[in-house]
Scaffold this motif. Structure first.
Motif, PDB file in Angstrom:
ATOM      1  N   ASN A  97       0.647  -1.529   0.061  1.00  0.00           N
ATOM      2  CA  ASN A  97       0.100   0.400  -0.172  1.00  0.00           C
ATOM      3  C   ASN A  97       1.055   0.706   0.430  1.00  0.00           C
ATOM      4  OD1 ASN A  97      -2.928   0.912   0.436  1.00  0.00           O
ATOM      5  ND2 ASN A  97      -2.455   1.370   2.075  1.00  0.00           N
ATOM      6  N   ALA A  98       2.047   1.637   0.421  1.00  0.00           N
ATOM      7  CA  ALA A  98       2.940   2.157   0.854  1.00  0.00           C
ATOM      8  C   ALA A  98       3.298   2.675  -0.208  1.00  0.00           C
ATOM      9  CB  ALA A  98       3.930   2.016   1.656  1.00  0.00           C
ATOM     10  N   ALA A  99       3.878   1.784  -1.915  1.00  0.00           N
ATOM     11  CA  ALA A  99       4.171   1.911  -2.898  1.00  0.00           C
ATOM     12  C   ALA A  99       3.511   2.362  -3.815  1.00  0.00           C
ATOM     13  CB  ALA A  99       4.636   0.358  -2.790  1.00  0.00           C
ATOM     14  N   ALA A 100       1.907   1.924  -3.599  1.00  0.00           N
ATOM     15  CA  ALA A 100       0.896   1.913  -4.416  1.00  0.00           C
ATOM     16  C   ALA A 100       0.806   3.543  -3.375  1.00  0.00           C
ATOM     17  CB  ALA A 100      -0.059   1.062  -4.281  1.00  0.00           C
ATOM     18  N   LEU A 101       0.744   4.123  -2.829  1.00  0.00           N
ATOM     19  CA  LEU A 101       0.793   5.191  -2.269  1.00  0.00           C
ATOM     20  C   LEU A 101       1.924   6.386  -3.737  1.00  0.00           C
ATOM     21  CD1 LEU A 101      -0.304   7.922  -1.328  1.00  0.00           C
ATOM     22  CD2 LEU A 101       1.247   7.157   1.148  1.00  0.00           C
ATOM     23  N   TYR A 121      -5.781   9.236  -2.131  1.00  0.00           N
ATOM     24  CA  TYR A 121      -5.291   7.361  -1.684  1.00  0.00           C
ATOM     25  C   TYR A 121      -5.377   7.477  -0.398  1.00  0.00           C
ATOM     26  CZ  TYR A 121      -3.331   3.075  -2.639  1.00  0.00           C
ATOM     27  OH  TYR A 121      -2.784   1.773  -2.294  1.00  0.00           O
ATOM     28  N   ALA A 122      -4.645   8.273   0.081  1.00  0.00           N
ATOM     29  CA  ALA A 122      -4.398   8.394   1.885  1.00  0.00           C
ATOM     30  C   ALA A 122      -5.794   8.185   2.638  1.00  0.00           C
ATOM     31  CB  ALA A 122      -3.022   9.241   2.073  1.00  0.00           C
ATOM     32  N   ALA A 123      -6.146   8.390   1.612  1.00  0.00           N
ATOM     33  CA  ALA A 123      -7.912   8.933   3.090  1.00  0.00           C
ATOM     34  C   ALA A 123      -8.166   7.545   3.251  1.00  0.00           C
ATOM     35  CB  ALA A 123      -8.182   9.948   3.025  1.00  0.00           C
ATOM     36  N   LEU A 174      -1.715  -7.001  -2.507  1.00  0.00           N
ATOM     37  CA  LEU A 174      -1.061  -7.686  -1.827  1.00  0.00           C
ATOM     38  C   LEU A 174      -0.040  -7.982  -2.653  1.00  0.00           C
ATOM     39  CD1 LEU A 174      -3.353  -9.974  -0.006  1.00  0.00           C
ATOM     40  CD2 LEU A 174      -1.933  -8.605   1.238  1.00  0.00           C
ATOM     41  N   ASP A 175       1.358  -8.499  -2.544  1.00  0.00           N
ATOM     42  CA  ASP A 175       2.153  -9.156  -3.145  1.00  0.00           C
ATOM     43  C   ASP A 175       1.571 -10.689  -3.150  1.00  0.00           C
ATOM     44  OD1 ASP A 175       4.546 -10.725  -4.034  1.00  0.00           O
ATOM     45  OD2 ASP A 175       6.254  -9.295  -3.556  1.00  0.00           O
ATOM     46  N   PRO A 176       1.722 -11.488  -3.940  1.00  0.00           N
ATOM     47  CA  PRO A 176       1.137 -12.137  -4.230  1.00  0.00           C
ATOM     48  C   PRO A 176       2.053 -13.491  -3.899  1.00  0.00           C
ATOM     49  CG  PRO A 176       1.150 -12.029  -6.723  1.00  0.00           C
ATOM     50  CD  PRO A 176       0.944 -10.678  -5.890  1.00  0.00           C
TER      51      PRO A 176
END
Length: 221
Positions: free
Chosen positions: A87-91, A102-104, A168-170
């Motif tokens: 999620n941090a990487a996606a942000l 996105y962060a919210a 998630l990293d599958p």
């Protein structure tokens, strides 16, 4: 009784207008739930929903889905750490004008969902004898995704909420849960009684993306 424990009618059913209206309501009210009550779920209810999901169509009748119930606090913590990192990487990948929105967003119910399932596709299954997969081997994965949708609607009809965690990293999830390498993670599902109900889906309510008719367009060739 069938092999999966669900009664079949003796004659082909006739679905009347009232049933069709209820089905439309169910589809319209299907929600991706991220906020759950801690109210326990009766095990027979989950068993029944799994039986219903088993009736989902699959390529070659291969039924390649594999359910893994994640109960261990250590495994759940590892999955949550996986989510937080992804999620941090996606942000970071969001353009500046979308990052705050996105962060919210609340994007998972991993903190409270009473039941958590990792649903894998067994790409090495011999069931179905490869029918329909020689030209499109990804049909095994598509079949698993369709089954998840069947389970989701059945759960909603029973009053339960389902959240599909895709951030998630599958491969890492598969290693965390110690599954065979031939099993590919398709869905990580949070399941429980919804803590709240809304007329509109979460992403629409928070201004991320409204439903459009883009996918409804039919191109005639």
């Amino acid at each position: 009784m069938t092999k999966c424990g669900v009664d079949h009618p003796r004659q082909p059913p006739s679905f009347d207008e009232s049933f069709r209206a209820q089905l439309e309501t169910l589809i319209a009210w299907r929600r991706d739930v991220r906020r759950f009550s801690d109210r326990p779920i009766p095990p027979p209810l989950i068993e029944h929903l799994l039986d219903l999901a088993q009736l989902s169509p699959s390529v070659g009748n291969s039924q390649p889905w594999r359910w893994v119930q994640v109960e261990s606090p250590e495994k759940r913590a590892a999955v949550r750490a996986n989510f937080l990192a992804c999620n941090a990487a996606a942000l970071q990948a969001q353009p500046a004008e979308r990052a705050h929105a996105y962060a919210a967003l609340k994007l998972a119910g991993l903190d409270r969902a009473p039941l958590q399932f990792a649903v894998f596709c067994d790409r090495a299954t011999e069931q179905g004898f490869g029918l329909g997969c020689h030209t499109m081997p990804e049909m095994l994965e598509y079949s698993t995704a369709v089954m998840v949708s069947t389970f989701w609607l059945a759960a909603r009809a029973a009053g339960l909420g389902v959240g599909w965690v895709s951030i998630l990293d599958p491969e890492q999830a598969g290693r965390t849960l110690e599954m065979p390498r031939s099993w590919k993670l398709i869905a990580y599902l949070c399941v429980g009684w919804p803590d709240e109900e809304h007329l509109d889906p979460e992403l629409e309510r928070h201004g991320w993306q409204s439903r459009t008719s883009a996918g409804r367009q039919v191109r005639i060739v």
